[in-house]
Design a protein around this motif. Structure first.
Motif, PDB file in Angstrom:
ATOM      1  N   TYR A 113       0.857  -1.186   0.000  1.00 50.89           N
ATOM      2  CA  TYR A 113       0.000   0.000   0.000  1.00 50.89           C
ATOM      3  C   TYR A 113       0.893   1.236   0.000  1.00 50.89           C
ATOM      4  CZ  TYR A 113      -4.141  -2.794   1.037  1.00 50.89           C
ATOM      5  OH  TYR A 113      -5.179  -3.696   0.977  1.00 50.89           O
ATOM      6  N   GLU A 114       0.531   2.228  -0.819  1.00 54.48           N
ATOM      7  CA  GLU A 114       1.322   3.447  -0.940  1.00 54.48           C
ATOM      8  C   GLU A 114       0.413   4.667  -0.887  1.00 54.48           C
ATOM      9  OE1 GLU A 114       4.849   1.740  -3.878  1.00 54.48           O
ATOM     10  OE2 GLU A 114       3.012   2.572  -4.748  1.00 54.48           O
ATOM     11  N   VAL A 115       0.934   5.737  -0.297  1.00 55.91           N
ATOM     12  CA  VAL A 115       0.229   7.010  -0.245  1.00 55.91           C
ATOM     13  C   VAL A 115       1.091   8.043  -0.960  1.00 55.91           C
ATOM     14  CG1 VAL A 115      -0.755   8.815   1.214  1.00 55.91           C
ATOM     15  CG2 VAL A 115      -0.861   6.418   1.946  1.00 55.91           C
ATOM     16  N   LYS A 116       0.464   8.780  -1.899  1.00 59.06           N
ATOM     17  CA  LYS A 116       1.159   9.862  -2.598  1.00 59.06           C
ATOM     18  C   LYS A 116       0.411  11.165  -2.384  1.00 59.06           C
ATOM     19  CE  LYS A 116       3.042   9.659  -6.607  1.00 59.06           C
ATOM     20  NZ  LYS A 116       3.213   9.575  -8.078  1.00 59.06           N
ATOM     21  N   LEU A 117       1.164  12.241  -2.168  1.00 58.73           N
ATOM     22  CA  LEU A 117       0.610  13.591  -2.120  1.00 58.73           C
ATOM     23  C   LEU A 117       1.245  14.356  -3.270  1.00 58.73           C
ATOM     24  CD1 LEU A 117      -1.192  15.617  -0.618  1.00 58.73           C
ATOM     25  CD2 LEU A 117       0.813  16.271   0.724  1.00 58.73           C
ATOM     26  N   GLY A 118       0.452  14.664  -4.288  1.00 55.70           N
ATOM     27  CA  GLY A 118       1.034  15.214  -5.498  1.00 55.70           C
ATOM     28  C   GLY A 118       1.967  14.180  -6.113  1.00 55.70           C
ATOM     29  N   GLU A 119       3.208  14.567  -6.345  1.00 55.98           N
ATOM     30  CA  GLU A 119       4.198  13.650  -6.911  1.00 55.98           C
ATOM     31  C   GLU A 119       5.111  13.044  -5.852  1.00 55.98           C
ATOM     32  OE1 GLU A 119       4.196  12.591 -10.063  1.00 55.98           O
ATOM     33  OE2 GLU A 119       2.336  13.752 -10.141  1.00 55.98           O
ATOM     34  N   GLU A 120       4.851  13.340  -4.574  1.00 57.46           N
ATOM     35  CA  GLU A 120       5.716  12.849  -3.495  1.00 57.46           C
ATOM     36  C   GLU A 120       5.109  11.619  -2.842  1.00 57.46           C
ATOM     37  OE1 GLU A 120       8.213  15.343  -1.099  1.00 57.46           O
ATOM     38  OE2 GLU A 120       6.887  17.030  -1.536  1.00 57.46           O
ATOM     39  N   PHE A 121       5.938  10.580  -2.655  1.00 52.20           N
ATOM     40  CA  PHE A 121       5.524   9.411  -1.895  1.00 52.20           C
ATOM     41  C   PHE A 121       5.616   9.745  -0.408  1.00 52.20           C
ATOM     42  CE2 PHE A 121       6.272   7.200  -5.864  1.00 52.20           C
ATOM     43  CZ  PHE A 121       5.289   6.228  -5.842  1.00 52.20           C
ATOM     44  N   LEU A 122       4.507   9.602   0.309  1.00 51.39           N
ATOM     45  CA  LEU A 122       4.490   9.869   1.742  1.00 51.39           C
ATOM     46  C   LEU A 122       4.750   8.613   2.562  1.00 51.39           C
ATOM     47  CD1 LEU A 122       1.453  12.276   2.264  1.00 51.39           C
ATOM     48  CD2 LEU A 122       3.856  12.837   1.842  1.00 51.39           C
ATOM     49  N   MET A 123       4.272   7.481   2.092  1.00 53.57           N
ATOM     50  CA  MET A 123       4.325   6.283   2.912  1.00 53.57           C
ATOM     51  C   MET A 123       4.166   5.062   2.033  1.00 53.57           C
ATOM     52  SD  MET A 123       4.269   4.647   5.878  1.00 53.57           S
ATOM     53  CE  MET A 123       3.948   5.861   7.150  1.00 53.57           C
ATOM     54  N   SER A 124       4.892   4.000   2.400  1.00 58.48           N
ATOM     55  CA  SER A 124       4.750   2.708   1.743  1.00 58.48           C
ATOM     56  C   SER A 124       4.754   1.625   2.802  1.00 58.48           C
ATOM     57  CB  SER A 124       5.885   2.466   0.746  1.00 58.48           C
ATOM     58  OG  SER A 124       5.880   1.115   0.299  1.00 58.48           O
ATOM     59  N   SER A 125       3.855   0.667   2.675  1.00 54.23           N
ATOM     60  CA  SER A 125       3.844  -0.444   3.633  1.00 54.23           C
ATOM     61  C   SER A 125       5.033  -1.373   3.436  1.00 54.23           C
ATOM     62  CB  SER A 125       2.539  -1.233   3.504  1.00 54.23           C
ATOM     63  OG  SER A 125       2.423  -1.817   2.219  1.00 54.23           O
ATOM     64  N   LEU A 126       5.815  -1.138   2.381  1.00 58.01           N
ATOM     65  CA  LEU A 126       7.028  -1.925   2.161  1.00 58.01           C
ATOM     66  C   LEU A 126       8.144  -1.496   3.095  1.00 58.01           C
ATOM     67  CD1 LEU A 126       7.939  -4.202   0.221  1.00 58.01           C
ATOM     68  CD2 LEU A 126       8.832  -2.429  -1.283  1.00 58.01           C
ATOM     69  N   PHE A 127       8.077  -0.246   3.572  1.00 54.87           N
ATOM     70  CA  PHE A 127       9.130   0.295   4.441  1.00 54.87           C
ATOM     71  C   PHE A 127       8.473   0.886   5.689  1.00 54.87           C
ATOM     72  CE2 PHE A 127      10.599   0.904   0.023  1.00 54.87           C
ATOM     73  CZ  PHE A 127      11.710   0.065   0.041  1.00 54.87           C
ATOM     74  N   THR A 128       8.438   0.132   6.761  1.00 56.89           N
ATOM     75  CA  THR A 128       7.792   0.597   7.989  1.00 56.89           C
ATOM     76  C   THR A 128       8.718   0.564   9.200  1.00 56.89           C
ATOM     77  OG1 THR A 128       6.946  -1.609   8.551  1.00 56.89           O
ATOM     78  CG2 THR A 128       5.564  -0.213   7.135  1.00 56.89           C
ATOM     79  N   ALA A 129       9.961   0.122   9.015  1.00 55.89           N
ATOM     80  CA  ALA A 129      10.867  -0.034  10.152  1.00 55.89           C
ATOM     81  C   ALA A 129      11.103   1.293  10.865  1.00 55.89           C
ATOM     82  CB  ALA A 129      12.200  -0.634   9.695  1.00 55.89           C
ATOM     83  N   GLY A 130      11.271   2.382  10.111  1.00 54.86           N
ATOM     84  CA  GLY A 130      11.519   3.678  10.731  1.00 54.86           C
ATOM     85  C   GLY A 130      10.324   4.165  11.528  1.00 54.86           C
ATOM     86  N   GLU A 131       9.113   4.002  10.973  1.00 57.21           N
ATOM     87  CA  GLU A 131       7.905   4.433  11.663  1.00 57.21           C
ATOM     88  C   GLU A 131       7.691   3.636  12.946  1.00 57.21           C
ATOM     89  OE1 GLU A 131       8.204   3.836   8.506  1.00 57.21           O
ATOM     90  OE2 GLU A 131       7.665   5.686   7.483  1.00 57.21           O
ATOM     91  N   GLU A 132       7.958   2.336  12.891  1.00 56.80           N
ATOM     92  CA  GLU A 132       7.815   1.496  14.078  1.00 56.80           C
ATOM     93  C   GLU A 132       8.885   1.839  15.116  1.00 56.80           C
ATOM     94  OE1 GLU A 132       8.059  -2.200  12.079  1.00 56.80           O
ATOM     95  OE2 GLU A 132       5.934  -2.280  11.582  1.00 56.80           O
ATOM     96  N   ALA A 133      10.111   2.106  14.650  1.00 57.57           N
ATOM     97  CA  ALA A 133      11.183   2.486  15.578  1.00 57.57           C
ATOM     98  C   ALA A 133      10.891   3.820  16.248  1.00 57.57           C
ATOM     99  CB  ALA A 133      12.521   2.550  14.838  1.00 57.57           C
TER     100      ALA A 133
END
Length: 239
Positions: free
Chosen positions: A33-53
């Motif tokens: 799952y990915e979230v984009k705002l305009g042309e910027e990627f805000l979040m991807s469920s592929l990379f969550t280690a930083g958010e969890e940390a």
């Protein structure tokens, strides 16, 4: 539309066009799952280690048997979910400026939505985190309420913000306003996509009694090798 890609939702917002997409990784077969705002990627469920940390490191530094916590930035919900895994958390406010993102969770369009909205400790609040720091605080039902920890994941880094209005927050005056929202010994933790910044570290040291930068390393299956984020953790003086 290809079965490997689906745009689940797209909406115009005051901050730009936001979209929620789901795709299937061709090699692993994992749904991303990915979230984009305009042309910027805000979040991807592929990379969550930083958010969890961000949640783990921030709450590890927090003191007390019961914690009242704020998460700035809902995204796909990984920081909030990890915070709720700490049994000391008795209340969690998750503030997001985009009502559309909150709606995704409430409608169960994202994987963690049902889990977060079903937890009685968790409340999703539609509001501008940075404006709330300067105004009446994070809890619309209790102006001036103070918290044990504030965990922030909105901008890419202190000097790479999504909107120019956010920039003053990362200066001493902005962080002092945030510190006033914390109880004595309260913790402020911040996620950054960039390596530790010496200049921002000096700002944290000017405002808080203690501060440190933690480098979080994780596998990057898209580029190969290891990627890193930074989590800053700072604490106000104890009473």
């Amino acid at each position: 539309m290809s079965a490997r890609f689906q745009e689940i939702d797209w909406r115009p917002t005051p901050k730009g066009e936001i979209s929620l997409r789901r795709r299937r990784e061709p090699v692993s077969g994992v749904e991303v799952y990915e979230v984009k705002l305009g042309e910027e990627f805000l979040m991807s469920s592929l990379f969550t280690a930083g958010e969890e940390a961000l949640a783990r490191l921030g709450l590890k530094a927090a003191r007390g048997a019961e914690l009242d916590v704020v998460v700035g930035g809902l995204g796909l919900g990984y920081t909030a979910r990890t915070a709720l895994e700490d049994t000391r958390v008795r209340s969690l406010l998750v503030v997001d400026a985009l009502g559309e993102v909150i709606d995704w969770h409430e409608r169960g369009l994202v994987p963690l939505g049902a889990e977060l909205t079903a937890d009685a400790r968790c409340r999703l609040v539609h509001g501008d985190f940075f404006a709330m720091v300067e105004d009446a605080g994070f809890d619309p039902d209790a102006p001036g309420r103070r918290f044990d920890a504030v965990l922030l994941d909105v901008d890419h880094a202190p000097d790479h913000v999504l909107h120019p209005d956010h920039a003053p927050f990362y200066e001493p005056a902005g962080l002092r306003a945030l510190a006033a929202r914390l109880r004595p010994g309260g913790v402020f933790a911040l996620w950054s996509n960039d390596p530790p910044s010496e200049s921002f570290g000096r700002v944290l040291a000017e405002v808080f009694a203690q501060s440190a930068a933690h480098v979080v390393a994780f596998d990057n299956p898209l580029q190969g090798g290891t990627a890193t984020n930074t989590v800053y953790v700072a604490r106000t003086p104890a009473a």
